[in-house]
Design a protein around this motif. Sequence first.
Motif, short mmCIF file in Angstrom:
data_model
loop_
_atom_site.label_atom_id
_atom_site.label_comp_id
_atom_site.label_asym_id
_atom_site.label_seq_id
_atom_site.Cartn_x
_atom_site.Cartn_y
_atom_site.Cartn_z
N LEU A 59 -51.79 49.34 -7.76
CA LEU A 59 -50.81 49.88 -6.81
C LEU A 59 -49.41 49.98 -7.42
CD1 LEU A 59 -51.94 47.79 -3.71
CD2 LEU A 59 -51.89 50.30 -3.80
N LEU A 166 -49.57 44.62 -9.42
CA LEU A 166 -49.21 43.97 -8.16
C LEU A 166 -50.22 42.89 -7.81
CD1 LEU A 166 -47.35 43.96 -5.73
CD2 LEU A 166 -48.81 45.67 -4.69
N LEU A 167 -51.50 43.27 -7.90
CA LEU A 167 -52.54 42.30 -7.65
C LEU A 167 -52.98 41.77 -9.01
CD1 LEU A 167 -54.63 44.18 -4.95
CD2 LEU A 167 -53.13 42.25 -4.59
N VAL A 168 -52.38 40.67 -9.45
CA VAL A 168 -52.75 40.13 -10.75
C VAL A 168 -54.18 39.59 -10.68
CG1 VAL A 168 -50.56 39.67 -11.88
CG2 VAL A 168 -51.35 38.12 -10.13
N GLN A 169 -54.86 39.53 -11.79
CA GLN A 169 -56.27 39.12 -11.88
C GLN A 169 -57.12 39.99 -10.98
OE1 GLN A 169 -56.07 35.22 -10.33
NE2 GLN A 169 -54.90 34.42 -12.06
N ARG A 170 -56.82 41.27 -11.00
CA ARG A 170 -57.46 42.18 -10.08
C ARG A 170 -58.92 42.41 -10.49
NH1 ARG A 170 -57.65 47.29 -11.12
NH2 ARG A 170 -57.87 48.77 -9.43
N ARG A 171 -59.78 42.49 -9.51
CA ARG A 171 -61.19 42.71 -9.79
C ARG A 171 -61.70 43.76 -8.80
NH1 ARG A 171 -66.16 40.18 -8.45
NH2 ARG A 171 -65.14 38.99 -6.83
N ARG B 158 -58.73 44.01 -0.77
CA ARG B 158 -58.37 45.25 -0.09
C ARG B 158 -59.40 46.34 -0.34
NH1 ARG B 158 -55.48 49.95 -1.47
NH2 ARG B 158 -55.51 50.34 -3.69
N GLU B 165 -61.21 45.75 -3.90
CA GLU B 165 -60.66 45.04 -5.06
C GLU B 165 -60.02 43.75 -4.58
OE1 GLU B 165 -57.98 47.84 -6.90
OE2 GLU B 165 -56.31 47.22 -5.64
N GLU B 166 -60.03 42.77 -5.46
CA GLU B 166 -59.45 41.48 -5.13
C GLU B 166 -58.42 41.12 -6.17
OE1 GLU B 166 -63.02 38.97 -3.04
OE2 GLU B 166 -63.10 39.22 -5.19
N GLY B 167 -57.40 40.38 -5.76
CA GLY B 167 -56.41 39.94 -6.72
C GLY B 167 -55.41 39.04 -6.04
N GLU B 168 -54.49 38.49 -6.83
CA GLU B 168 -53.49 37.60 -6.27
C GLU B 168 -52.14 38.26 -6.21
OE1 GLU B 168 -55.13 33.15 -7.11
OE2 GLU B 168 -53.17 33.65 -7.92
N ILE B 169 -51.40 37.98 -5.17
CA ILE B 169 -50.05 38.52 -5.04
C ILE B 169 -49.11 37.38 -4.60
CG2 ILE B 169 -50.48 39.31 -2.64
CD1 ILE B 169 -48.53 41.61 -3.27
#
Lengths: 302, 256
Positions: A59, A166-171, B158, B165-169
């Motif tokens: 994003l 924005l979403l670190v360690q995104r999968r 999301r 997708e998954e992630g940390e914010i």
Amino acid sequence: MRVGAIVRADDQHAREVISLAKTLGGADAATFALLAEPAQTRAGVGAVRGAVVSPDADLAELAAAVGALLGDSAPDVILIPDGPLFEAVGARLAGSLGRTAARDVASVEIEGETLRVVKGAFGGKAAVALEATGCAVLGVRQGASEAQELSELPVAMVDVPHTEPLLVQRRAVRDSAGDDLGAAKVIVSGGRGLGSKDAYESLREVATLLGASLGASRAAVDEGWATPSQQVGITGQKVAPDVYFAIGISGASQHLGGMSGARYVVAVNRDEKAPIFVAADVGVVADWHALWPELRRALTGA
Amino acid sequence: MRVIAFVKSILDPEAPPGAIRFDSGRAQGDVGQVLGPYEGNALELAAQIAEGSGGAFVAIALGGKEQETALRKALALGATSAVRVEREEGFHDPLATAREMQAAAEAAGGADVYVFGRQAGDWDQAVTAGLFAGLAGLPLVPIVQGAEVRGAALSVRREIQGGYEEGEISPPCVLSASNGPGTLLRLPKVKDVMMANRKPIEVRPAISPSGGFKVSDLRANAASRAGRRIEGDLKSQAEALAQDLRRVIPGIGGGA
Ligand SMILES: Cc1cc2nc3c(=O)[nH]c(=O)nc-3n(C[C@H](O)[C@H](O)[C@H](O)COP(=O)(O)OP(=O)(O)OC[C@H]3O[C@@H](n4cnc5c(N)ncnc54)[C@H](O)[C@@H]3O)c2cc1C
Ligand SMILES: Nc1ncnc2c1ncn2[C@@H]1O[C@H](COP(=O)(O)O)[C@@H](O)[C@H]1O
């Protein structure tokens, strides 16, 4: 007013939106393209500016690429195909420019400083005409305008500044159940009326028999029978199969809004007053659990 | 983490065709007000983040008395306080709404996480969360299906096309909630509903920013198809339906 289009994929919807920008903005219209790889020319109108983003860009990367493309000369009216690109960057871009925004836009007119759009409202039960003076970012519905023949023009590539995701360690996870609904020729869709996960699962047999993909209503997704990517509707997938077979779905306008592009609609519902029948070419008032064994026999001869 | 959730009550989106009349730019009908379904997902997300981080959760709605439906629901689900910004029911420009929200959020002391619904079921805008994020210069994660507190960060899932997708914010951030396995609205306890009915709702005046879109026309869409019914007993219904399906889908079950 200056008009521009921001597109990502090189598809029919993008060409429609570029064509609309050209119709509204004339020679001044500008195209901004997020490209999967650098390009020297591209079908487009007016100034064509391009920036490279990977197909699964984060994003933050998308927002940075759009910022770099627009620079400090954002057109007054910016058109974006309504869908994943608008979802990711459209409204936020509008807010950061201090402009208003609208999605699900079916038509746009500009007269002097007045901008007029018509868009869906109340889950597609109504159409609303809106008027504003000044600038806006608009998410344009597929089919809102015709795609014109576009000539190849040189592309000026711009660099995208590096951003931390924005979403670190995104999968990212692809959900094989739902990704091909947009292209499916036949869709069997189940709703809350099926009553249980087992009953929803039994639609797989129907889908196999008919060579269909499996869709769902929001209620079936909320029950946990189907995945969100299988949801058909105004906030799910917009589908346009040759045949859409709705089973145990009431036909709320928000569901109908996703399947109105189907060429032929078949509905089974036990309530003869269910609104789905008004949106169907052929309707059967029946309890699905009782109808299915008979239908299977009639289809397979077994 | 401090959480602010923006919630809205709307005319029942499942009202049958014709139950809502569209004239003079307004939608009216003998139809009840309900919490929008995506605001239900927003409330669940807000409650989980507040609980998971031991933080407070404020619910804000902009509108008339009809908005108490949404705010009472928020209070029953654990909102520490509820604020209604007094505004006329009906269409408002979404940028003006986002500005109004900024002012209300500031008056409420701000937040680390701002939670919105993906789309309110009235004007089908689905832009307010993005406009708010853009105005405030905050990152936006759209169509969130679940979030979990991990220390000072949020693990977010999301929806993306064909999957997720998954992630940390790291907050501060704006989330728009969608339906998914992690955002199914819980049933409030009877005791909490009763308590919620007794809690005060703070009412604030609007700042009424000008500009943006105004409604110039609103009309109902006509139903698209005239359905043919297959009548008869189950067996003959099934046979006629099978015949129809064979006609429109060539090659079913080996038959022609
Ligand atoms: C902003 C917004 C966006 C939305 N987006 C979407 C969307 O994208 N997609 C979507 O689907 N919904 C969407 N909705 C929700 C929508 O309003 C409805 O709640 C939803 O479509 C209802 O799903 P359903 O028809 O499966 O369930 P229900 O409305 O509960 O209907 C079940 C139907 O099954 C029938 N039935 C029951 N038992 C049987 C049986 N044994 N055999 C045959 N029939 C039976 C019943 O008669 C009934 O008609 C949205 C709502 C809002 C406000
Ligand atoms: N009047 C309002 N009061 C509170 N929240 C709102 C209001 N309007 C919009 N929202 C929030 O913004 C989201 C998206 O709304 P919209 O952009 O109108 O579809 C909703 O799901 C709510 O979370």
